[in-house]
Scaffold this active site. Structure first.
Site, short mmCIF file in Angstrom:
data_model
loop_
_atom_site.label_atom_id
_atom_site.label_comp_id
_atom_site.label_asym_id
_atom_site.label_seq_id
_atom_site.Cartn_x
_atom_site.Cartn_y
_atom_site.Cartn_z
N GLY A 68 30.19 38.85 159.14
CA GLY A 68 29.37 37.50 158.97
C GLY A 68 30.11 36.42 158.68
O GLY A 68 30.99 36.45 157.80
N ASP B 152 38.22 40.54 156.86
CA ASP B 152 38.14 38.89 156.35
C ASP B 152 37.15 39.06 155.24
O ASP B 152 35.95 38.81 155.09
CB ASP B 152 37.51 38.09 157.33
CG ASP B 152 37.34 36.77 156.86
OD1 ASP B 152 38.06 36.27 156.14
OD2 ASP B 152 36.35 35.82 157.80
N CYS C 228 39.75 33.36 152.82
CA CYS C 228 39.97 31.63 152.86
C CYS C 228 40.24 31.36 151.33
O CYS C 228 39.60 30.22 150.89
CB CYS C 228 38.73 31.34 153.38
SG CYS C 228 37.27 31.86 152.83
#
Length: 461
Positions: A294, A361, A414
């Site tokens: 997502g 991720d 991130c």
């Protein structure tokens, strides 16, 4: 709050009252743009909403587009980015610092207009007073007027000199001057050093967090060509082969974007997907896994790349509503999609050794994407990192188990925080002898013009 925003020399002051006996000036109405910006701040404060999700709703609610939409975006996002600095300035102008949250939201918007936007002082003050009257009530209007008049008496640099504690460049001073929580300043300083960079870069990194990011598009390979992107007004970045900058205007004017052949995606995220696709794999290369898919941007790029090689991607997402976003995001790349499933990535439904490539991720603190999510810096706490690290390790272990011997895993965040990046990879590799690190890299907003993405490529042996 870049350097160009800090220069306000020669700005006009509040005009004097008219001559005696003249008719009082008509009361200005609250314009929809400022009301929309205030509602964004309220949603972030009260509902823990994300500004980038609330903004489109407010623009639609008030039927704002073009320059008005740009004004709302800069006003709301800028007030959220500068919140730490602006609150210090507001408190310095108060005799009693305690304020209702909705009044403080008005003041944050007013201060941003006065110190970082090309809004005349009288307009910023008058519209803030009317916004207070409209959204809060008559009572606080005098306070708002008085505070903003004090704020308008000097520029941002002068205010920072007055309210930021400690020596220039110290963590305490930078926290106020660049509007970051002190613990985030410390974590980013440690991250620079942990990734082999100079701590002296810290002020530039913090300032980059406060620069409004340029819109970056991804042209999904095999679905849209260079001529179509150029004809729409986009320009290649020259770094990722699929990254294009958007100069402005209505994104819906780009058919490739509307149809899902292109998307809005930071270049750092594109480079994470490319790290997985570019890694060498001997033998079978048919099944790819996106373990934390997502909202689907990386899945779509991976699927486009996989389709060109006869491979397919399984996109897994733990939250059902985000899995639905993935479904919509990959609608144009069905040839490269094995399926979209909702499941716990740490307790997968598939058997070990199933995939040839896997991307993790991982959920993270997001401290590398503060340009795009300005409110995140005020929500995260150091204890959040500790909880996230446990999850990140479990997800990386799961991904390594999921790929066959000889397969590759790319672990990405991130966030540049050492505990979430180097720390996770090192801890997992110490605990097992069937994988090794092949390469890793860290991007930075102040040097690479994108989010501070980290990626490490591991091979299952």
């Amino acid at each position: 709050m870049g350097d160009h925003d800090r220069r306000r020399a020669g700005r006009g002051r509040q005009s004097r009252p008219g001559p005696a006996g003249s008719a009082p000036p008509s009361r200005p109405k609250v314009d929809p743009a400022r009301r929309a910006a205030w509602e964004v701040l309220k949603a972030v404060r009260v509902d823990d909403a994300y500004a980038n999700l609330v903004l489109p709703q407010m623009l639609e609610k008030y039927d704002l587009s073009g320059r008005d939409a740009g004004f709302v975006t800069e006003l709301a996002s800028g007030a959220l980015r500068g919140q730490g600095t602006y609150d210090a300035i507001i408190d310095a102008c108060l005799t009693k610092p305690k304020l209702e949250g909705k009044v403080r939201d008005v003041l944050r918007l007013g201060v941003h207009q006065l110190l970082a936007m090309r809004v005349p002082d009288h307009a910023a003050i008058a519209t803030s007073v009317e916004l207070t009257r409209d959204r809060v009530g008559q009572g606080p209007t005098g306070l708002v007027n008085a505070v903003l008049r004090k704020v308008a008496s000097q520029d941002l640099d002068a205010w920072i000199d007055q309210v930021a504690p400690g020596e220039p460049g110290s963590a305490a001073q930078l926290a106020v001057a660049t509007s970051h929580p002190a613990w985030v300043v410390d974590a980013l300083a440690e991250a620079l050093e942990g990734h082999g960079r100079d701590r002296a870069e810290l002020p530039a990194l913090l300032e980059a967090d406060n620069a409004a990011p340029q819109v970056t598009l991804v042209a999904r390979p095999g679905l849209v060509d260079e001529d179509e992107m150029r004809a729409a007004g986009a320009e290649p970045t020259g770094r990722s082969p699929y990254a294009w900058t958007w100069g402005g205007g209505d994104l819906t004017s780009l058919p490739a974007l509307v149809q899902g052949r292109a998307g809005v995606q930071d270049e750092g995220s594109q480079r994470v997907a490319l790290a997985l696709a570019d890694a060498s794999v001997e033998g079978r290369d048919e099944r790819w896994l996106d373990l934390c898919a997502g909202p689907g941007g990386k899945s779509a790029l991976l699927a486009a790349l996989a389709a060109q090689r006869g491979a397919k991607v399984l996109a897994n997402e733990s939250q059902h509503h985000r899995a639905q976003l993935v479904q919509r995001g990959v609608r144009s790349v069905r040839d490269g999609i094995l399926g979209v499933v909702t499941g716990d990535g740490t307790r997968p439904a598939w058997r070990p050794d199933t995939f040839d490539r896997a991307l993790v991720d991982a959920p993270c603190s997001g401290l590398g994407a503060l340009r795009r999510r300005p409110e995140s810096r005020w929500r995260r706490q150091p204890r959040d990192v500790e909880v996230l690290v446990r999850l990140q390790r479990a997800l990386l272990v799961s991904a390594l188990d999921a790929v066959r011997p000889g397969g590759v895993v790319v672990y990405a965040t991130c966030s540049p925080v050492v505990a979430e990046t180097i720390g996770v990879v090192s801890a997992v590799l110490r605990a097992r002898d069937d994988a090794h690190l092949e390469s890793s890299w860290q991007l930075w907003p102040h040097t690479d013009g994108c989010d501070a993405m980290y990626a490490a490529t591991l091979r299952r042996t």
